[in-house]
Design a protein around this motif. Sequence first.
Motif, mmCIF file in Angstrom:
data_model
loop_
_atom_site.group_PDB
_atom_site.id
_atom_site.type_symbol
_atom_site.label_atom_id
_atom_site.label_comp_id
_atom_site.label_asym_id
_atom_site.label_seq_id
_atom_site.Cartn_x
_atom_site.Cartn_y
_atom_site.Cartn_z
ATOM 1 N N ASP A 62 24.524 3.042 0.293
ATOM 2 C CA ASP A 62 23.558 4.111 1.091
ATOM 3 C C ASP A 62 22.961 4.203 1.541
ATOM 4 O O ASP A 62 21.945 5.304 1.070
ATOM 5 N N ASP A 63 22.261 2.701 1.512
ATOM 6 C CA ASP A 63 20.736 2.654 2.250
ATOM 7 C C ASP A 63 19.998 3.394 0.975
ATOM 8 O O ASP A 63 18.711 3.967 1.662
ATOM 9 N N HIS A 64 19.628 3.570 -0.265
ATOM 10 C CA HIS A 64 18.389 4.071 -1.065
ATOM 11 C C HIS A 64 18.322 2.832 -1.811
ATOM 12 O O HIS A 64 18.791 1.255 -2.288
ATOM 13 N N LEU A 65 16.707 2.581 -2.166
ATOM 14 C CA LEU A 65 16.227 1.263 -2.905
ATOM 15 C C LEU A 65 16.224 1.137 -4.936
ATOM 16 O O LEU A 65 15.637 2.378 -4.973
ATOM 17 N N GLN A 66 17.428 0.761 -5.056
ATOM 18 C CA GLN A 66 17.420 0.124 -5.912
ATOM 19 C C GLN A 66 16.337 0.076 -7.153
ATOM 20 O O GLN A 66 16.126 -0.085 -8.138
ATOM 21 N N GLY A 67 15.738 -0.590 -6.211
ATOM 22 C CA GLY A 67 14.854 -1.456 -6.942
ATOM 23 C C GLY A 67 13.735 -2.115 -5.916
ATOM 24 O O GLY A 67 14.476 -2.533 -5.151
ATOM 25 N N CYS A 68 12.484 -2.284 -6.296
ATOM 26 C CA CYS A 68 11.844 -3.200 -5.650
ATOM 27 C C CYS A 68 10.954 -3.987 -6.486
ATOM 28 O O CYS A 68 9.759 -3.935 -7.422
ATOM 29 N N HIS A 69 10.731 -5.853 -6.108
ATOM 30 C CA HIS A 69 10.014 -6.589 -7.340
ATOM 31 C C HIS A 69 9.085 -7.174 -6.175
ATOM 32 O O HIS A 69 9.064 -7.755 -4.669
ATOM 33 N N PHE A 70 8.462 -7.769 -6.437
ATOM 34 C CA PHE A 70 7.220 -8.851 -5.618
ATOM 35 C C PHE A 70 6.825 -9.954 -6.538
ATOM 36 O O PHE A 70 6.293 -10.373 -7.522
ATOM 37 N N THR A 71 6.402 -10.748 -5.529
ATOM 38 C CA THR A 71 5.145 -12.425 -6.159
ATOM 39 C C THR A 71 5.200 -12.936 -5.241
ATOM 40 O O THR A 71 4.636 -12.800 -4.002
ATOM 41 N N GLY A 72 4.083 -13.289 -5.473
ATOM 42 C CA GLY A 72 2.868 -14.676 -4.982
ATOM 43 C C GLY A 72 1.074 -14.086 -5.333
ATOM 44 O O GLY A 72 1.728 -13.782 -7.092
ATOM 45 N N GLN A 73 0.276 -14.163 -4.664
ATOM 46 C CA GLN A 73 -0.957 -14.173 -5.294
ATOM 47 C C GLN A 73 -1.942 -13.868 -4.053
ATOM 48 O O GLN A 73 -1.510 -13.865 -3.203
ATOM 49 N N GLY A 74 -2.790 -13.597 -4.016
ATOM 50 C CA GLY A 74 -3.907 -12.517 -3.758
ATOM 51 C C GLY A 74 -4.725 -11.939 -4.215
ATOM 52 O O GLY A 74 -5.031 -11.829 -5.205
ATOM 53 N N CYS A 75 -5.921 -11.262 -3.895
ATOM 54 C CA CYS A 75 -6.443 -11.073 -3.958
ATOM 55 C C CYS A 75 -6.574 -9.064 -4.790
ATOM 56 O O CYS A 75 -5.370 -8.808 -4.709
ATOM 57 N N ALA A 76 -7.298 -8.543 -5.738
ATOM 58 C CA ALA A 76 -6.540 -7.405 -6.565
ATOM 59 C C ALA A 76 -6.161 -6.050 -5.880
ATOM 60 O O ALA A 76 -5.171 -5.920 -6.155
ATOM 61 N N ILE A 77 -7.531 -6.095 -4.383
ATOM 62 C CA ILE A 77 -5.965 -5.110 -3.896
ATOM 63 C C ILE A 77 -4.771 -5.282 -3.634
ATOM 64 O O ILE A 77 -3.728 -4.838 -3.005
ATOM 65 N N CYS A 78 -4.713 -6.418 -2.536
ATOM 66 C CA CYS A 78 -3.122 -7.047 -2.552
ATOM 67 C C CYS A 78 -2.045 -7.198 -3.215
ATOM 68 O O CYS A 78 -1.102 -6.185 -3.407
ATOM 69 N N ILE A 79 -2.573 -8.007 -4.725
ATOM 70 C CA ILE A 79 -1.585 -7.233 -5.533
ATOM 71 C C ILE A 79 -1.408 -5.687 -6.201
ATOM 72 O O ILE A 79 -0.573 -5.314 -6.797
ATOM 73 N N ALA A 80 -2.967 -5.502 -5.922
ATOM 74 C CA ALA A 80 -2.571 -3.556 -7.057
ATOM 75 C C ALA A 80 -1.934 -2.909 -5.717
ATOM 76 O O ALA A 80 -0.993 -1.503 -6.253
ATOM 77 N N SER A 81 -1.988 -2.836 -4.185
ATOM 78 C CA SER A 81 -1.136 -1.564 -3.079
ATOM 79 C C SER A 81 0.625 -2.540 -3.349
ATOM 80 O O SER A 81 1.734 -1.317 -3.873
#
Length: 155
Positions: free
Chosen positions: A54-73
Amino acid sequence: MSLDDLRAIYQELILDHGKSPRNFAQPQTYTHKAAGYNPVCGDQLVVYLNVNTDDHLQGCHFTGQGCAICIASASIMSEMVRDKSKAQVITLVSETKDLATGVRDEPNDAIDEDDRIRLTALSGVRMFPTRVKCATLAWHTLQAALDNVEEVSTE
């Protein structure tokens, strides 16, 4: 909201999500994926989405590395887009970019109150122009994932 209020909320939000990011994991299954890179700061993210039929986002995850602003966003984004339609998510992406770059001062009235508060707080990044790309990388990467683009850069 005064500039001092905005700064305080921005700092609190960035500290909280930067220290304890939500949805920071590679899920076992996902329907969409994109990698994002900010060459100015060195931030790197991979965004994983589960979009239902139905084109709804059931979940959103992320991985990676970055500054606090990037990770917080990315953390804030992962919470905001859950259970929203692709159309709602695209609106949030556009709003975030506009608010972070100063194109607009207030979020769109069509956005629910909780999201308006988070977007307003996140828009505090415009006080630090060199950090705007850090704050918007996750959102660019989310858009790339929705568009089935494998990689995106802030440059």
